[in-house]
Scaffold this motif. Structure first.
Motif, PDB file in Angstrom:
ATOM      1  N   PHE A   9      54.260  27.543  45.390  1.00 30.47           N
ATOM      2  CA  PHE A   9      53.417  28.737  45.411  1.00 30.47           C
ATOM      3  C   PHE A   9      52.966  29.125  46.824  1.00 30.47           C
ATOM      4  N   TRP A  10      53.649  28.652  47.842  1.00 27.09           N
ATOM      5  CA  TRP A  10      53.255  28.961  49.210  1.00 27.09           C
ATOM      6  C   TRP A  10      53.231  30.462  49.511  1.00 27.09           C
ATOM      7  N   PRO A  11      54.151  31.284  48.989  1.00 28.50           N
ATOM      8  CA  PRO A  11      54.053  32.720  49.279  1.00 28.50           C
ATOM      9  C   PRO A  11      52.720  33.339  48.825  1.00 28.50           C
ATOM     10  N   ILE A  12      52.168  32.861  47.739  1.00 26.81           N
ATOM     11  CA  ILE A  12      50.865  33.363  47.286  1.00 26.81           C
ATOM     12  C   ILE A  12      49.748  32.781  48.140  1.00 26.81           C
ATOM     13  N   LEU A  13      49.829  31.490  48.417  1.00 34.63           N
ATOM     14  CA  LEU A  13      48.749  30.805  49.131  1.00 34.63           C
ATOM     15  C   LEU A  13      48.628  31.248  50.586  1.00 34.63           C
ATOM     16  N   LYS A  14      49.746  31.535  51.246  1.00 34.60           N
ATOM     17  CA  LYS A  14      49.678  31.851  52.677  1.00 34.60           C
ATOM     18  C   LYS A  14      48.909  33.140  52.953  1.00 34.60           C
ATOM     19  N   PHE A  15      48.928  34.063  52.001  1.00 36.28           N
ATOM     20  CA  PHE A  15      48.195  35.315  52.188  1.00 36.28           C
ATOM     21  C   PHE A  15      46.688  35.088  52.210  1.00 36.28           C
ATOM     22  N   PHE A  16      46.200  34.155  51.414  1.00 41.47           N
ATOM     23  CA  PHE A  16      44.761  33.944  51.278  1.00 41.47           C
ATOM     24  C   PHE A  16      44.211  32.852  52.186  1.00 41.47           C
ATOM     25  N   GLU A  17      45.070  32.066  52.831  1.00 44.06           N
ATOM     26  CA  GLU A  17      44.586  30.939  53.618  1.00 44.06           C
ATOM     27  C   GLU A  17      44.529  31.219  55.110  1.00 44.06           C
ATOM     28  N   TYR A  29      32.400  28.573  43.110  1.00 42.19           N
ATOM     29  CA  TYR A  29      33.377  29.643  43.274  1.00 42.19           C
ATOM     30  C   TYR A  29      34.739  29.211  42.729  1.00 42.19           C
ATOM     31  N   ARG A  30      35.113  27.971  42.989  1.00 36.50           N
ATOM     32  CA  ARG A  30      36.399  27.452  42.530  1.00 36.50           C
ATOM     33  C   ARG A  30      36.415  27.360  40.996  1.00 36.50           C
ATOM     34  N   LEU A  31      35.349  26.875  40.417  1.00 36.26           N
ATOM     35  CA  LEU A  31      35.260  26.776  38.963  1.00 36.26           C
ATOM     36  C   LEU A  31      35.324  28.160  38.317  1.00 36.26           C
ATOM     37  N   ALA A  32      34.595  29.107  38.868  1.00 37.35           N
ATOM     38  CA  ALA A  32      34.594  30.467  38.326  1.00 37.35           C
ATOM     39  C   ALA A  32      35.981  31.103  38.441  1.00 37.35           C
ATOM     40  N   LEU A  33      36.689  30.818  39.519  1.00 34.80           N
ATOM     41  CA  LEU A  33      38.029  31.365  39.706  1.00 34.80           C
ATOM     42  C   LEU A  33      38.999  30.775  38.685  1.00 34.80           C
ATOM     43  N   ASN A  34      38.873  29.487  38.403  1.00 26.78           N
ATOM     44  CA  ASN A  34      39.731  28.873  37.391  1.00 26.78           C
ATOM     45  C   ASN A  34      39.432  29.411  35.993  1.00 26.78           C
ATOM     46  N   VAL A  35      38.162  29.614  35.684  1.00 32.35           N
ATOM     47  CA  VAL A  35      37.792  30.182  34.380  1.00 32.35           C
ATOM     48  C   VAL A  35      38.304  31.616  34.272  1.00 32.35           C
ATOM     49  N   LEU A  36      38.170  32.390  35.330  1.00 35.32           N
ATOM     50  CA  LEU A  36      38.663  33.766  35.346  1.00 35.32           C
ATOM     51  C   LEU A  36      40.176  33.798  35.153  1.00 35.32           C
ATOM     52  N   GLY A  37      40.884  32.903  35.826  1.00 33.28           N
ATOM     53  CA  GLY A  37      42.342  32.841  35.672  1.00 33.28           C
ATOM     54  C   GLY A  37      42.754  32.486  34.256  1.00 33.28           C
ATOM     55  N   ILE A  73      47.622  34.184  39.747  1.00 35.29           N
ATOM     56  CA  ILE A  73      47.120  34.122  41.129  1.00 35.29           C
ATOM     57  C   ILE A  73      45.757  33.441  41.170  1.00 35.29           C
ATOM     58  N   ALA A  74      44.887  33.762  40.242  1.00 37.21           N
ATOM     59  CA  ALA A  74      43.565  33.126  40.217  1.00 37.21           C
ATOM     60  C   ALA A  74      43.672  31.626  39.972  1.00 37.21           C
ATOM     61  N   LEU A  75      44.540  31.211  39.062  1.00 31.61           N
ATOM     62  CA  LEU A  75      44.696  29.781  38.795  1.00 31.61           C
ATOM     63  C   LEU A  75      45.338  29.047  39.962  1.00 31.61           C
ATOM     64  N   VAL A  76      46.301  29.676  40.614  1.00 29.15           N
ATOM     65  CA  VAL A  76      46.950  29.040  41.766  1.00 29.15           C
ATOM     66  C   VAL A  76      45.960  28.873  42.899  1.00 29.15           C
ATOM     67  N   ILE A  77      45.202  29.906  43.225  1.00 31.17           N
ATOM     68  CA  ILE A  77      44.228  29.814  44.304  1.00 31.17           C
ATOM     69  C   ILE A  77      43.098  28.856  43.922  1.00 31.17           C
ATOM     70  N   GLY A  78      42.651  28.906  42.683  1.00 30.23           N
ATOM     71  CA  GLY A  78      41.558  28.047  42.246  1.00 30.23           C
ATOM     72  C   GLY A  78      41.920  26.580  42.199  1.00 30.23           C
ATOM     73  N   SER A  79      43.162  26.263  41.886  1.00 32.20           N
ATOM     74  CA  SER A  79      43.531  24.855  41.767  1.00 32.20           C
ATOM     75  C   SER A  79      44.230  24.301  42.997  1.00 32.20           C
ATOM     76  N   LEU A  80      44.998  25.110  43.714  1.00 31.96           N
ATOM     77  CA  LEU A  80      45.759  24.605  44.851  1.00 31.96           C
ATOM     78  C   LEU A  80      45.256  25.087  46.206  1.00 31.96           C
ATOM     79  N   GLY A  81      44.478  26.153  46.219  1.00 36.60           N
ATOM     80  CA  GLY A  81      44.046  26.753  47.476  1.00 36.60           C
ATOM     81  C   GLY A  81      42.939  25.977  48.173  1.00 36.60           C
ATOM     82  N   THR A  82      42.788  26.252  49.449  1.00 34.82           N
ATOM     83  CA  THR A  82      41.725  25.634  50.240  1.00 34.82           C
ATOM     84  C   THR A  82      40.415  26.369  49.995  1.00 34.82           C
ATOM     85  N   ASN A  83      39.343  25.834  50.559  1.00 37.50           N
ATOM     86  CA  ASN A  83      38.044  26.497  50.441  1.00 37.50           C
ATOM     87  C   ASN A  83      38.091  27.894  51.049  1.00 37.50           C
TER      88      ASN A  83
END
Length: 93
Positions: A9-17, A29-37, A73-83
Motif C-alpha cells: 500500500f505504499w502508493p497510498i501511504l506516501k501521499f499522506f506521510e 485519532y487512529r482509533l476513530a480513523l479505523n472505526v470510520l474505515g 484508504i481510512a483503514l490503510v492509513i489507520g492501521s499502517l500509517g505513521t502518526n
C-alpha cells in the motif's frame, strides 16, 4: 506481515506521510480513523447487497466503489500509517 502490507500500500501511504510530525497528535485519532474505515466498508457491502436485490446495476456501482475506496484508504492509513499520516487525514496542524 506489516512490512509486506506497507510495501503493498505504499502508493497510498506516501501521499499522506510527507511533511513534519504534528505536535498535537492523539492516539484516539487512529482509533476513530479505523472505526470510520470499517463503517465505510460496511456501507459498501450494504450498498452492494441492496443493489443486488433491487436489480439496479450501473447506478449502484458508484456508491459501492466510493464507499469501498474511502473505507480502504481510512483503514490503510489507520492501521499502517505513521502518526504524521493519521494527523494529516484529520487536518490537524
Amino acid at each position: 506481515m506489516k512490512k509486506m502490507l506497507t510495501t503493498l500500500f505504499w502508493p497510498i501511504l506516501k501521499f499522506f506521510e510527507v511533511g513534519q510530525e504534528p505536535p498535537n497528535y492523539k492516539s484516539s485519532y487512529r482509533l476513530a480513523l479505523n472505526v470510520l474505515g470499517a463503517l465505510f466498508i460496511f456501507l459498501s457491502g450494504v450498498s452492494a447487497v441492496s443493489a443486488f436485490y433491487s436489480e439496479v446495476t450501473i447506478g449502484a456501482v458508484i456508491p459501492i466503489i466510493v464507499f469501498f475506496l474511502v473505507g480502504l484508504i481510512a483503514l490503510v492509513i489507520g492501521s499502517l500509517g505513521t502518526n504524521r499520516a493519521v494527523a494529516k487525514i484529520w487536518g490537524t496542524k
